[in-house]
Design a protein around this motif. Structure first.
Motif, PDB file in Angstrom:
ATOM      1  N   ALA A   1       8.358  -9.041  16.156  1.00 18.80           N
ATOM      2  CA  ALA A   1       8.235  -9.935  15.008  1.00 18.80           C
ATOM      3  C   ALA A   1       7.119  -9.429  14.097  1.00 18.80           C
ATOM      4  N   PHE A   2       7.404  -9.386  12.809  1.00 21.16           N
ATOM      5  CA  PHE A   2       6.415  -8.924  11.831  1.00 21.16           C
ATOM      6  C   PHE A   2       6.794  -9.459  10.460  1.00 21.16           C
ATOM      7  N   GLU A   3       5.876  -9.309   9.510  1.00 16.82           N
ATOM      8  CA  GLU A   3       6.181  -9.680   8.130  1.00 16.82           C
ATOM      9  C   GLU A   3       5.690  -8.609   7.173  1.00 16.82           C
ATOM     10  N   VAL A   4       6.372  -8.518   6.048  1.00 15.41           N
ATOM     11  CA  VAL A   4       5.951  -7.663   4.945  1.00 15.41           C
ATOM     12  C   VAL A   4       6.062  -8.476   3.663  1.00 15.41           C
ATOM     13  N   ARG A   5       5.379  -8.038   2.631  1.00 13.38           N
ATOM     14  CA  ARG A   5       5.527  -8.667   1.326  1.00 13.38           C
ATOM     15  C   ARG A   5       6.839  -8.202   0.698  1.00 13.38           C
ATOM     16  N   ASP A   6       7.605  -9.118   0.173  1.00 14.25           N
ATOM     17  CA  ASP A   6       8.882  -8.792  -0.442  1.00 14.25           C
ATOM     18  C   ASP A   6       8.634  -8.110  -1.787  1.00 14.25           C
ATOM     19  N   PRO A   7       9.092  -6.869  -1.962  1.00 10.68           N
ATOM     20  CA  PRO A   7       8.849  -6.207  -3.253  1.00 10.68           C
ATOM     21  C   PRO A   7       9.487  -6.933  -4.433  1.00 10.68           C
ATOM     22  N   ALA A   8      10.524  -7.731  -4.193  1.00  6.23           N
ATOM     23  CA  ALA A   8      11.163  -8.469  -5.282  1.00  6.23           C
ATOM     24  C   ALA A   8      10.209  -9.478  -5.915  1.00  6.23           C
ATOM     25  N   ALA A   9       9.192  -9.905  -5.155  1.00  6.88           N
ATOM     26  CA  ALA A   9       8.222 -10.873  -5.672  1.00  6.88           C
ATOM     27  C   ALA A   9       7.126 -10.217  -6.501  1.00  6.88           C
ATOM     28  N   ALA A  10       7.012  -8.882  -6.418  1.00  6.31           N
ATOM     29  CA  ALA A  10       6.013  -8.130  -7.200  1.00  6.31           C
ATOM     30  C   ALA A  10       4.619  -8.749  -7.090  1.00  6.31           C
ATOM     31  N   GLY A  11       4.219  -9.041  -5.843  1.00  7.85           N
ATOM     32  CA  GLY A  11       2.939  -9.696  -5.631  1.00  7.85           C
ATOM     33  C   GLY A  11       1.744  -8.915  -6.120  1.00  7.85           C
ATOM     34  N   TRP A  12       1.891  -7.614  -6.250  1.00 10.74           N
ATOM     35  CA  TRP A  12       0.770  -6.769  -6.691  1.00 10.74           C
ATOM     36  C   TRP A  12       0.341  -7.114  -8.121  1.00 10.74           C
TER      37      TRP A  12
ATOM     38  N   THR B   1       4.041  -8.346  18.369  1.00 11.76           N
ATOM     39  CA  THR B   1       3.782  -8.920  17.054  1.00 11.76           C
ATOM     40  C   THR B   1       2.983  -7.957  16.191  1.00 11.76           C
ATOM     41  N   MET B   2       3.242  -8.008  14.901  1.00 13.20           N
ATOM     42  CA  MET B   2       2.435  -7.296  13.904  1.00 13.20           C
ATOM     43  C   MET B   2       2.183  -8.279  12.765  1.00 13.20           C
ATOM     44  N   SER B   3       1.068  -8.972  12.832  1.00 15.05           N
ATOM     45  CA  SER B   3       0.733  -9.958  11.808  1.00 15.05           C
ATOM     46  C   SER B   3      -0.122  -9.312  10.714  1.00 15.05           C
ATOM     47  N   GLY B   4      -0.464 -10.114   9.704  1.00 11.00           N
ATOM     48  CA  GLY B   4      -1.361  -9.620   8.665  1.00 11.00           C
ATOM     49  C   GLY B   4      -0.814  -8.473   7.848  1.00 11.00           C
ATOM     50  N   HIS B   5       0.530  -8.373   7.721  1.00  8.99           N
ATOM     51  CA  HIS B   5       1.171  -7.303   6.948  1.00  8.99           C
ATOM     52  C   HIS B   5       0.827  -5.906   7.463  1.00  8.99           C
ATOM     53  N   VAL B   6       0.581  -5.827   8.766  1.00  4.51           N
ATOM     54  CA  VAL B   6       0.288  -4.538   9.387  1.00  4.51           C
ATOM     55  C   VAL B   6       1.417  -3.539   9.140  1.00  4.51           C
ATOM     56  N   ALA B   7       2.651  -4.022   9.108  1.00  2.00           N
ATOM     57  CA  ALA B   7       3.797  -3.116   8.963  1.00  2.00           C
ATOM     58  C   ALA B   7       3.754  -2.319   7.667  1.00  2.00           C
ATOM     59  N   GLN B   8       3.001  -2.786   6.690  1.00  2.00           N
ATOM     60  CA  GLN B   8       2.975  -2.089   5.401  1.00  2.00           C
ATOM     61  C   GLN B   8       2.019  -0.905   5.359  1.00  2.00           C
TER      62      GLN B   8
ATOM     63  N   VAL C   1      15.202 -16.323   2.368  1.00  7.66           N
ATOM     64  CA  VAL C   1      14.639 -15.412   1.373  1.00  7.66           C
ATOM     65  C   VAL C   1      15.273 -15.728   0.028  1.00  7.66           C
ATOM     66  N   VAL C   2      14.449 -15.966  -0.976  1.00  8.44           N
ATOM     67  CA  VAL C   2      14.918 -16.183  -2.345  1.00  8.44           C
ATOM     68  C   VAL C   2      14.281 -15.092  -3.193  1.00  8.44           C
ATOM     69  N   PRO C   3      15.024 -14.022  -3.508  1.00 14.79           N
ATOM     70  CA  PRO C   3      14.439 -12.884  -4.223  1.00 14.79           C
ATOM     71  C   PRO C   3      13.718 -13.311  -5.498  1.00 14.79           C
ATOM     72  N   GLY C   4      12.488 -12.830  -5.612  1.00 21.17           N
ATOM     73  CA  GLY C   4      11.686 -13.137  -6.785  1.00 21.17           C
ATOM     74  C   GLY C   4      10.925 -14.439  -6.689  1.00 21.17           C
ATOM     75  N   GLN C   5      11.227 -15.252  -5.663  1.00 19.38           N
ATOM     76  CA  GLN C   5      10.549 -16.537  -5.516  1.00 19.38           C
ATOM     77  C   GLN C   5       9.755 -16.636  -4.224  1.00 19.38           C
ATOM     78  N   THR C   6      10.325 -16.193  -3.103  1.00 17.07           N
ATOM     79  CA  THR C   6       9.582 -16.199  -1.840  1.00 17.07           C
ATOM     80  C   THR C   6       8.836 -14.875  -1.703  1.00 17.07           C
ATOM     81  N   ALA C   7       7.610 -14.963  -1.197  1.00  9.88           N
ATOM     82  CA  ALA C   7       6.734 -13.792  -1.177  1.00  9.88           C
ATOM     83  C   ALA C   7       6.929 -12.904   0.038  1.00  9.88           C
ATOM     84  N   GLU C   8       7.494 -13.460   1.127  1.00 10.60           N
ATOM     85  CA  GLU C   8       7.515 -12.761   2.400  1.00 10.60           C
ATOM     86  C   GLU C   8       8.920 -12.363   2.843  1.00 10.60           C
ATOM     87  N   LEU C   9       8.965 -11.333   3.683  1.00 14.03           N
ATOM     88  CA  LEU C   9      10.119 -11.021   4.509  1.00 14.03           C
ATOM     89  C   LEU C   9       9.614 -11.084   5.951  1.00 14.03           C
ATOM     90  N   ILE C  10       9.952 -12.159   6.649  1.00 14.06           N
ATOM     91  CA  ILE C  10       9.463 -12.402   8.006  1.00 14.06           C
ATOM     92  C   ILE C  10      10.592 -12.034   8.958  1.00 14.06           C
TER      93      ILE C  10
END
Length: 304
Positions: free
Chosen positions: A129-140, A96-103, A225-234
């Motif tokens: 298993a890991f998660e990253v922030r979906d760039p389509a959501a532009a969370g930054w 596992t890589m939680s906490g957006h470690v993959a980024q 995944v809903v591009p621009g609406q969901t924040a994660e790629l799990i």
């Protein structure tokens, strides 16, 4: 300004949706041996141990590991001060890589290298298993003082934390974590850069590393995944069952099944490894409690 970040980490990051997701995944997969890469303060390791898993927690941050070791319920966890290359070979049913470690792996080469170490650590048929922030959501865009301000009270005093995006050059995003001592007004600013990879890039890198993509979800309850609406790629992937023998099988100091004497020494002796990348933090995900900011980091900082 004196502040021990690791001790305040859980207070700054109270959301546990990712931990619960990975613990449930381990149960569904019937995982017996789990390696938690970028284990932080040991919350996920505690859940996995309570479920009967044999757990190895790996993190390059010695303060985080000290906090994890002190957590009740983690007495049976093997702690390793290190990076992905410290993963035991052909050992894990699940990594596992939680906490957006993959980024935290900024370059494609670094990310691919980490994935290859993970593949070597997995038994054939084992999962990553890991998660990253979906760039389509532009969370930054939400990483501002107004949206991310948190206040934490510690034995050293009361501190404010917030985040400010400073540069966007996709796939890289750079932001500052600002820490302010409420009593003195002293402010510390540290910078961190994270990589935002989209689903196609993740799929390609997994395949290049010899892993099979299994699923990608956009929400912690398994939604799409809903591009621009969901924040994660799990993401979940697996090492193929009919894979060739692990290239790391003959590495000195490691055993093919179980933790070697070398790893045991690292656990007990806080072995120092060369300075370098540290798993980046949690956050910038939208949950029921509102916006959770990216984890404050302890990188290079300037005070004012």
């Amino acid at each position: 300004m004196t502040f021990r970040f690791a001790a305040a980490y859980d207070a700054l990051n109270p959301a546990d949706h990712d931990y619960r997701y990975y613990a449930a995944l381990a149960r569904r997969l019937g995982a017996r041996r789990v390696a938690d890469l970028g284990c932080g303060t040991g919350v996920l390791a505690t859940l996995l141990t309570a479920a009967g898993c044999e757990v190895v927690g790996i993190d390059p941050d010695a303060d985080m590991l000290a906090t994890a070791r002190a957590r009740p319920g983690t007495e049976g966890v093997s702690w390793i001060h290190g990076y992905a290359d410290a993963l035991p070979v052909d050992w894990a049913d699940l990594v596992t890589m939680s906490g957006h470690v993959a980024q935290v792996f900024r370059t494609g080469d670094d990310w691919l290298c980490a994935l290859r170490h993970v593949r070597t650590a997995l038994e054939p048929g084992g999962h990553l298993a890991f998660e990253v922030r979906d760039p389509a959501a532009a969370g930054w865009c939400d990483w501002t003082r107004t949206r991310t301000l948190r206040t934490v009270r510690t034995t050293e005093g009361t501190f404010e934390f917030w985040h400010e995006t400073t540069e966007v050059a996709l796939p890289l995003v750079t932001f500052d974590t600002v820490t302010r001592d409420v009593a003195s007004g002293e402010t510390t600013r540290s910078s961190e850069t994270l990589a935002f990879r989209d689903a196609a890039a993740l799929d390609a890198s997994l395949r290049e590393a010899g892993l099979e993509p299994v699923s990608v979800h956009g929400t912690w309850d398994g939604g799409p995944v809903v591009p621009g609406q969901t924040a994660e790629l799990i993401v979940t992937a697996r090492r193929p069952v009919e894979a060739e023998p692990s290239t790391g099988a003959g590495l000195p100091g490691r055993t093919r099944r179980g933790i070697s004497a070398e790893h045991s020494r690292r656990v007990g002796g806080q072995e120092e490894r060369p300075a370098g990348r540290r798993p980046a933090g949690r956050g910038a995900v939208v949950s029921e409690g509102g916006l959770e900011p990216p984890r404050p980091n302890t990188g290079t900082s300037t005070s004012s």
